[in-house]
Design a protein around this motif. Structure first.
Motif, PDB file in Angstrom:
ATOM      1  N   LEU A   1       0.852  -1.189   0.000  1.00 39.01           N
ATOM      2  CA  LEU A   1       0.000   0.000   0.000  1.00 39.01           C
ATOM      3  C   LEU A   1       0.887   1.238   0.000  1.00 39.01           C
ATOM      4  N   MET A   2       0.573   2.182  -0.892  1.00 36.76           N
ATOM      5  CA  MET A   2       1.345   3.417  -0.957  1.00 36.76           C
ATOM      6  C   MET A   2       0.455   4.525  -1.524  1.00 36.76           C
ATOM      7  N   ARG A   3       0.854   5.755  -1.310  1.00 34.12           N
ATOM      8  CA  ARG A   3       0.139   6.866  -1.921  1.00 34.12           C
ATOM      9  C   ARG A   3       0.428   6.898  -3.424  1.00 34.12           C
ATOM     10  N   ARG A   4      -0.577   7.298  -4.167  1.00 31.83           N
ATOM     11  CA  ARG A   4      -0.434   7.321  -5.620  1.00 31.83           C
ATOM     12  C   ARG A   4       0.639   8.315  -6.067  1.00 31.83           C
ATOM     13  N   ASP A   5       0.855   9.376  -5.279  1.00 33.83           N
ATOM     14  CA  ASP A   5       1.834  10.386  -5.667  1.00 33.83           C
ATOM     15  C   ASP A   5       3.248  10.051  -5.184  1.00 33.83           C
ATOM     16  N   SER A   6       3.454   8.856  -4.620  1.00 37.42           N
ATOM     17  CA  SER A   6       4.790   8.454  -4.181  1.00 37.42           C
ATOM     18  C   SER A   6       5.633   8.041  -5.389  1.00 37.42           C
ATOM     19  N   GLY A   7       6.880   8.448  -5.391  1.00 38.16           N
ATOM     20  CA  GLY A   7       7.781   8.067  -6.463  1.00 38.16           C
ATOM     21  C   GLY A   7       8.475   6.748  -6.162  1.00 38.16           C
ATOM     22  N   LEU A   8       9.083   6.169  -7.186  1.00 40.52           N
ATOM     23  CA  LEU A   8       9.823   4.914  -7.022  1.00 40.52           C
ATOM     24  C   LEU A   8      11.311   5.184  -7.207  1.00 40.52           C
TER      25      LEU A   8
ATOM     26  N   SER B   1      13.603   6.581  -2.192  1.00 40.19           N
ATOM     27  CA  SER B   1      13.729   7.502  -1.057  1.00 40.19           C
ATOM     28  C   SER B   1      12.677   7.272   0.029  1.00 40.19           C
ATOM     29  N   ALA B   2      11.605   6.555  -0.288  1.00 40.75           N
ATOM     30  CA  ALA B   2      10.508   6.403   0.668  1.00 40.75           C
ATOM     31  C   ALA B   2      10.879   5.444   1.794  1.00 40.75           C
ATOM     32  N   PRO B   3      10.521   5.755   3.027  1.00 43.19           N
ATOM     33  CA  PRO B   3      10.638   4.770   4.100  1.00 43.19           C
ATOM     34  C   PRO B   3       9.566   3.707   3.933  1.00 43.19           C
TER      35      PRO B   3
ATOM     36  N   ALA C   1      10.795   7.946  13.729  1.00 47.78           N
ATOM     37  CA  ALA C   1      12.077   8.379  14.299  1.00 47.78           C
ATOM     38  C   ALA C   1      13.239   7.583  13.726  1.00 47.78           C
ATOM     39  N   CYS C   2      13.017   6.295  13.459  1.00 51.84           N
ATOM     40  CA  CYS C   2      14.090   5.442  12.930  1.00 51.84           C
ATOM     41  C   CYS C   2      14.590   5.924  11.576  1.00 51.84           C
ATOM     42  N   VAL C   3      13.686   6.405  10.728  1.00 56.54           N
ATOM     43  CA  VAL C   3      14.077   6.792   9.370  1.00 56.54           C
ATOM     44  C   VAL C   3      14.362   8.282   9.253  1.00 56.54           C
ATOM     45  N   SER C   4      14.162   9.033  10.345  1.00 55.38           N
ATOM     46  CA  SER C   4      14.387  10.481  10.284  1.00 55.38           C
ATOM     47  C   SER C   4      15.557  10.929  11.147  1.00 55.38           C
ATOM     48  N   GLY C   5      16.298   9.974  11.702  1.00 60.91           N
ATOM     49  CA  GLY C   5      17.451  10.323  12.513  1.00 60.91           C
ATOM     50  C   GLY C   5      17.107  10.796  13.902  1.00 60.91           C
ATOM     51  N   GLY C   6      15.892  10.486  14.372  1.00 60.50           N
ATOM     52  CA  GLY C   6      15.474  10.971  15.672  1.00 60.50           C
ATOM     53  C   GLY C   6      15.812  10.055  16.827  1.00 60.50           C
ATOM     54  N   LEU C   7      16.618   9.006  16.581  1.00 61.13           N
ATOM     55  CA  LEU C   7      16.963   8.055  17.632  1.00 61.13           C
ATOM     56  C   LEU C   7      18.481   7.974  17.810  1.00 61.13           C
ATOM     57  N   ALA C   8      19.151   9.094  17.731  1.00 63.46           N
ATOM     58  CA  ALA C   8      20.603   9.106  17.938  1.00 63.46           C
ATOM     59  C   ALA C   8      20.928   8.600  19.328  1.00 63.46           C
TER      60      ALA C   8
ATOM     61  N   GLY D   1      12.919  -0.152  -6.185  1.00 64.12           N
ATOM     62  CA  GLY D   1      12.840   1.286  -5.962  1.00 64.12           C
ATOM     63  C   GLY D   1      11.765   1.739  -4.997  1.00 64.12           C
ATOM     64  N   TYR D   2      11.117   0.816  -4.296  1.00 59.35           N
ATOM     65  CA  TYR D   2      10.102   1.219  -3.330  1.00 59.35           C
ATOM     66  C   TYR D   2      10.730   1.821  -2.073  1.00 59.35           C
ATOM     67  N   THR D   3      11.943   1.466  -1.785  1.00 57.06           N
ATOM     68  CA  THR D   3      12.655   1.976  -0.626  1.00 57.06           C
ATOM     69  C   THR D   3      14.144   1.757  -0.866  1.00 57.06           C
ATOM     70  N   SER D   4      14.941   1.916   0.151  1.00 55.02           N
ATOM     71  CA  SER D   4      16.375   1.677   0.018  1.00 55.02           C
ATOM     72  C   SER D   4      16.905   1.048   1.294  1.00 55.02           C
TER      73      SER D   4
END
Length: 375
Positions: free
Chosen positions: A122-129, A132-134, A363-370, A207-210
């Motif tokens: 499931l993903m938003r229709r405007d999400s790119g491949l 870059s997406a978490p 937080a895991c994908v945004s660097g908020g858990l240093a 390309g759905y994520t990295s």
């Protein structure tokens, strides 16, 4: 082969069978007079179906429910003779919800041994491949349980924040038939773990994520899956949510004084009397395979009164991780003092648990858990 009969309901003139193949359910209507059969058609690549109760035997009306990851649950009356479908009930959705804003896909990842592992996405229709997406990747893979690609409003909160949500239909469930279950239990249990890793790598490749942008989630036997992938492929994941995780598997299955242990030997093997079963469980039991390496951030969740996965399993696992890991983390433990295996009992309590898990994932994908091990 590869097709599982999940349920059936019988009327005077018709037999209706619910089957599942490649994780996708089907409703087959059989005319008992003529022997003719037809499928009820549904839109979408992947979805969930279930029978609703009908109290009449001498009728042509079947009642069933349908939903998909971007379409709320709908209840239909279906006339097996005329093939006319009537919507009788629809799940309420949050204000402003637009199913057309989301895309649902059924993909297949190639496992290490060549098997095709279904993936509901499931993903938003405007999400790119562009990678870059978490992505939140969830799975279970045990007891023949099939992970349905049904609708859940809670997921929308995460997907609307840019996440891709994916279900890995790994071996151990009946998503691709009874053989799919047997290929993920006893001596073949490691297939569950390698399937999940193969799905993660496939989603990266498409390309759905990295790499390092995936947060994995699983509970109970799916928590065992989380512990196993943390040990074998920690670099793939930004974080892991292990909900009431069965991570001290060898010690638990060796303790036959625990009331739930003897029945579990049918699923995992009897390591007390079978040396092969002992060796197999020992090879993947998460607590017994923690090693000196960097681990992703981990959120381990326990319930003090849990009769299925005792609270000391995640506690022991967290302690060993913290003592052994060489970097990464943090390794967090939350023990709900008023909860059992299914989490806290209140409706709003449950929403708070979901919000906490999603906040951890973000937080895991945004660097908020240093965090450092020294702290």
């Amino acid at each position: 082969d590869g097709r599982f009969i999940a349920d059936a309901t019988l009327f005077r003139h018709h037999l209706v069978v619910l089957t599942r193949e490649d994780s996708r359910p089907r409703l087959e209507v059989h005319d008992l007079k003529t022997g003719a059969a037809h499928d009820i058609a549904f839109e979408g690549e992947t979805y969930a179906l279930d029978f609703e109760t009908v109290y009449e035997f001498d009728t042509t009306l079947l009642r069933f429910s349908y939903s998909s990851m971007n379409r709320p649950a709908e209840t239909y009356d279906y006339d097996c003779a005329t093939r006319v479908r009537t919507l009788v009930k629809q799940q309420m959705t949050p204000p402003g919800f637009d199913p057309a804003a989301y895309v649902v896909r059924l993909l297949f990842a190639r496992a290490d041994d060549g098997e095709r592992v279904p993936v509901s996405l499931l993903m938003r229709r405007d999400s790119g491949l562009d990678g870059s997406a978490p992505l939140l990747l969830t799975g279970y893979g045990a007891y023949g349980y099939s992970f349905e690609a049904s609708f859940a409003t809670n997921r929308l909160s995460l997907v609307d924040r840019g996440f891709v949500y994916a279900i890995a239909h790994v071996r151990g469930g009946t998503d691709k038939g009874w053989g799919w279950y047997e290929d993920g239990k006893l001596a073949k249990k490691p297939n569950t773990f390698t399937d999940f890793i193969a799905v993660a790598r496939h989603l990266i490749g498409e390309g759905y994520t990295s790499k390092g942008r995936i947060v994995a989630h699983g509970g109970s036997a799916g928590g065992l899956l989380m512990g196993a992938i943390a040990n074998t492929a920690p670099d793939l994941f930004a974080g892991i949510i292990a909900d009431v995780p069965f991570v001290d598997a060898l010690s638990t299955i060796l303790d036959e004084t625990l009331p739930l242990t003897p029945p579990e030997w049918l699923e995992w093997g009897d390591p007390i009397r079978d040396r092969t079963a002992f060796d197999v469980i020992r090879s993947y039991s998460p607590n017994d395979n923690v090693r000196a390496q960097a681990y992703p951030a981990i959120l381990a969740l326990a319930g003090l009164t849990d009769p299925r996965v005792t609270y000391w399993e995640p506690a022991k696992w967290v302690a060993r991780l913290r003592a052994t890991m060489t970097g990464g983390g943090p390794i967090l433990l939350v023990t709900a003092m008023e909860a059992g295996h299914g989490g806290r009992p209140g409706r709003f309590d449950r929403l708070e648990e979901v919000a906490r898990n999603f906040a951890f994932a973000i937080a895991c994908v945004s660097g908020g858990l240093a965090w450092s091990k020294a702290s």
